[in-house]
Design a protein around this motif. Sequence first.
Motif, PDB file in Angstrom:
ATOM      1  N   PRO A 179       0.834  -1.218   0.000  1.00 20.57           N
ATOM      2  CA  PRO A 179       0.000   0.000   0.000  1.00 20.57           C
ATOM      3  C   PRO A 179       0.861   1.257   0.000  1.00 20.57           C
ATOM      4  O   PRO A 179       1.783   1.393   0.809  1.00 20.57           O
ATOM      5  N   ALA A 180       0.579   2.154  -0.939  1.00 25.33           N
ATOM      6  CA  ALA A 180       1.405   3.348  -1.089  1.00 25.33           C
ATOM      7  C   ALA A 180       0.565   4.510  -1.587  1.00 25.33           C
ATOM      8  O   ALA A 180      -0.447   4.324  -2.271  1.00 25.33           O
ATOM      9  N   VAL A 181       0.996   5.719  -1.224  1.00 30.63           N
ATOM     10  CA  VAL A 181       0.369   6.951  -1.703  1.00 30.63           C
ATOM     11  C   VAL A 181       1.447   7.776  -2.386  1.00 30.63           C
ATOM     12  O   VAL A 181       2.477   8.093  -1.782  1.00 30.63           O
ATOM     13  N   ALA A 182       1.212   8.115  -3.642  1.00 31.83           N
ATOM     14  CA  ALA A 182       2.146   8.941  -4.402  1.00 31.83           C
ATOM     15  C   ALA A 182       1.641  10.379  -4.453  1.00 31.83           C
ATOM     16  O   ALA A 182       0.446  10.604  -4.675  1.00 31.83           O
ATOM     17  N   ILE A 183       2.530  11.328  -4.239  1.00 33.00           N
ATOM     18  CA  ILE A 183       2.204  12.741  -4.392  1.00 33.00           C
ATOM     19  C   ILE A 183       3.198  13.325  -5.398  1.00 33.00           C
ATOM     20  O   ILE A 183       4.392  13.445  -5.101  1.00 33.00           O
ATOM     21  N   LEU A 184       2.713  13.647  -6.578  1.00 36.17           N
ATOM     22  CA  LEU A 184       3.550  14.198  -7.630  1.00 36.17           C
ATOM     23  C   LEU A 184       3.309  15.706  -7.701  1.00 36.17           C
ATOM     24  O   LEU A 184       2.155  16.140  -7.787  1.00 36.17           O
ATOM     25  N   ILE A 185       4.366  16.490  -7.664  1.00 40.55           N
ATOM     26  CA  ILE A 185       4.252  17.945  -7.698  1.00 40.55           C
ATOM     27  C   ILE A 185       4.759  18.442  -9.043  1.00 40.55           C
ATOM     28  O   ILE A 185       5.860  18.083  -9.472  1.00 40.55           O
ATOM     29  N   SER A 186       3.948  19.268  -9.719  1.00 40.75           N
ATOM     30  CA  SER A 186       4.331  19.732 -11.048  1.00 40.75           C
ATOM     31  C   SER A 186       3.783  21.131 -11.318  1.00 40.75           C
ATOM     32  O   SER A 186       2.656  21.440 -10.957  1.00 40.75           O
ATOM     33  N   SER A 187       4.598  21.941 -11.984  1.00 38.24           N
ATOM     34  CA  SER A 187       4.129  23.241 -12.461  1.00 38.24           C
ATOM     35  C   SER A 187       3.869  23.206 -13.962  1.00 38.24           C
ATOM     36  O   SER A 187       3.457  24.189 -14.551  1.00 38.24           O
ATOM     37  N   ASN A 188       4.115  22.053 -14.575  1.00 43.53           N
ATOM     38  CA  ASN A 188       3.936  21.894 -16.022  1.00 43.53           C
ATOM     39  C   ASN A 188       3.400  20.506 -16.303  1.00 43.53           C
ATOM     40  O   ASN A 188       4.099  19.641 -16.839  1.00 43.53           O
ATOM     41  N   VAL A 189       2.152  20.293 -15.931  1.00 44.46           N
ATOM     42  CA  VAL A 189       1.574  18.949 -16.006  1.00 44.46           C
ATOM     43  C   VAL A 189       1.523  18.422 -17.433  1.00 44.46           C
ATOM     44  O   VAL A 189       1.570  17.202 -17.661  1.00 44.46           O
ATOM     45  N   GLN A 190       1.465  19.307 -18.419  1.00 43.98           N
ATOM     46  CA  GLN A 190       1.389  18.861 -19.811  1.00 43.98           C
ATOM     47  C   GLN A 190       2.666  18.166 -20.258  1.00 43.98           C
ATOM     48  O   GLN A 190       2.672  17.469 -21.278  1.00 43.98           O
ATOM     49  N   ALA A 191       3.752  18.355 -19.516  1.00 42.80           N
ATOM     50  CA  ALA A 191       5.012  17.706 -19.863  1.00 42.80           C
ATOM     51  C   ALA A 191       5.087  16.276 -19.331  1.00 42.80           C
ATOM     52  O   ALA A 191       6.059  15.570 -19.598  1.00 42.80           O
ATOM     53  N   MET A 192       4.061  15.840 -18.611  1.00 44.96           N
ATOM     54  CA  MET A 192       4.059  14.499 -18.032  1.00 44.96           C
ATOM     55  C   MET A 192       3.305  13.523 -18.919  1.00 44.96           C
ATOM     56  O   MET A 192       2.433  13.917 -19.696  1.00 44.96           O
ATOM     57  N   LEU A 193       3.629  12.255 -18.786  1.00 44.76           N
ATOM     58  CA  LEU A 193       2.947  11.236 -19.569  1.00 44.76           C
ATOM     59  C   LEU A 193       1.441  11.294 -19.317  1.00 44.76           C
ATOM     60  O   LEU A 193       1.007  11.347 -18.159  1.00 44.76           O
ATOM     61  N   PRO A 194       0.623  11.280 -20.374  1.00 39.46           N
ATOM     62  CA  PRO A 194      -0.839  11.268 -20.185  1.00 39.46           C
ATOM     63  C   PRO A 194      -1.304  10.101 -19.325  1.00 39.46           C
ATOM     64  O   PRO A 194      -2.271  10.234 -18.570  1.00 39.46           O
ATOM     65  N   THR A 195      -0.604   8.983 -19.412  1.00 39.41           N
ATOM     66  CA  THR A 195      -1.006   7.808 -18.614  1.00 39.41           C
ATOM     67  C   THR A 195      -0.764   8.045 -17.128  1.00 39.41           C
ATOM     68  O   THR A 195      -1.522   7.554 -16.289  1.00 39.41           O
TER      69      THR A 195
END
Length: 324
Positions: A137-153
């Motif tokens: 069991p895990a919780v991921a927190i991804l922080i981004s100021s440019n979400v469009q640069a991340m994989l759509p998946t």
Amino acid sequence: MSFNDIVGQDVALQMLQNGLRQDAVSHAYLFNGPTGCGQMKTALTFAKAIFCTESKDDACGHCLECRKVDHGNHSDLHLIVPDGASIKIDQIRGLQRVFSYRSESNNPKVYIIDQADTMTNQAANSLLKFLEEPPIPAVAILISSNVQAMLPTIQSRSQRVPFMPLNPSTMLQILINEGYPSPLVRCAVHLSSGLEGCRELLEQNWFAEIRNLVLQLGKESMSRGSTSLITAGTKLFKTGLSEHLELIFNLFHLWFKDMLHVQYGRHESIVFIDQLEFLSNNASLRSQSQWVSYMDLAAEGKKKLRYNVNGQLCLEQFLIGLGQ
């Protein structure tokens, strides 16, 4: 630190606290918004709230679990930041190795990835598999100021949590109450989207020097036979301040905008309020269209920097443009 200490992010806090209250914490969150809006502070507080043994929907700050997070030694919390310019696959693989061991408590493990949009393709693909099939069991927190640069998946497998820029007037009052100098604060709140970013600027000794230099160059550029090129050469390019050219162009933009505020009688909107006398005496020496054209010159200077045009050349062309 609790959710009550986070200012201006009511939508984000409501989403996170509802998940805690309803025992419906997601496996992955994407904190998206301008840099400096409190994403990291919120991420750490959320992790504390997940671990907290005293409160269901917040971090009490007093229990052993909260104190471990505060001291940076909680074994179930892991933080990843860019290694140089990017987050690399070896960092994600290292995270996967750590998460092959179960938590010491009944809580899920939590990992925070700052500037997640800087992940290399290999790192992003490796994380995707980890998001879909965590070994524990895990919780991921991804922080981004440019979400469009991340994989759509990755985007589609994470619950998006929006962070909004804070109102400058709100930040102004908070930072002045904290004891920061008002003239510097008035500039900082227009250069950053959140309190964290403002404090980071205000705590740099060079920020006051840069502001003073822009004031000197701005005033010199108003006179015939301007000495601004000489000033820039001696006080900027022969010092370490030259690495802050983009900030200089941003401050010039605010300076010219203040001239327009004076012409329109909007004194309450002036950023360089400590320079009101000079602004009032000189705003009428140029037309409104000229001040707007100077703002365009500053924007063009920033654009050239991003295309790797020589910084000294960018500023010199800009200063020459002010005299035409």
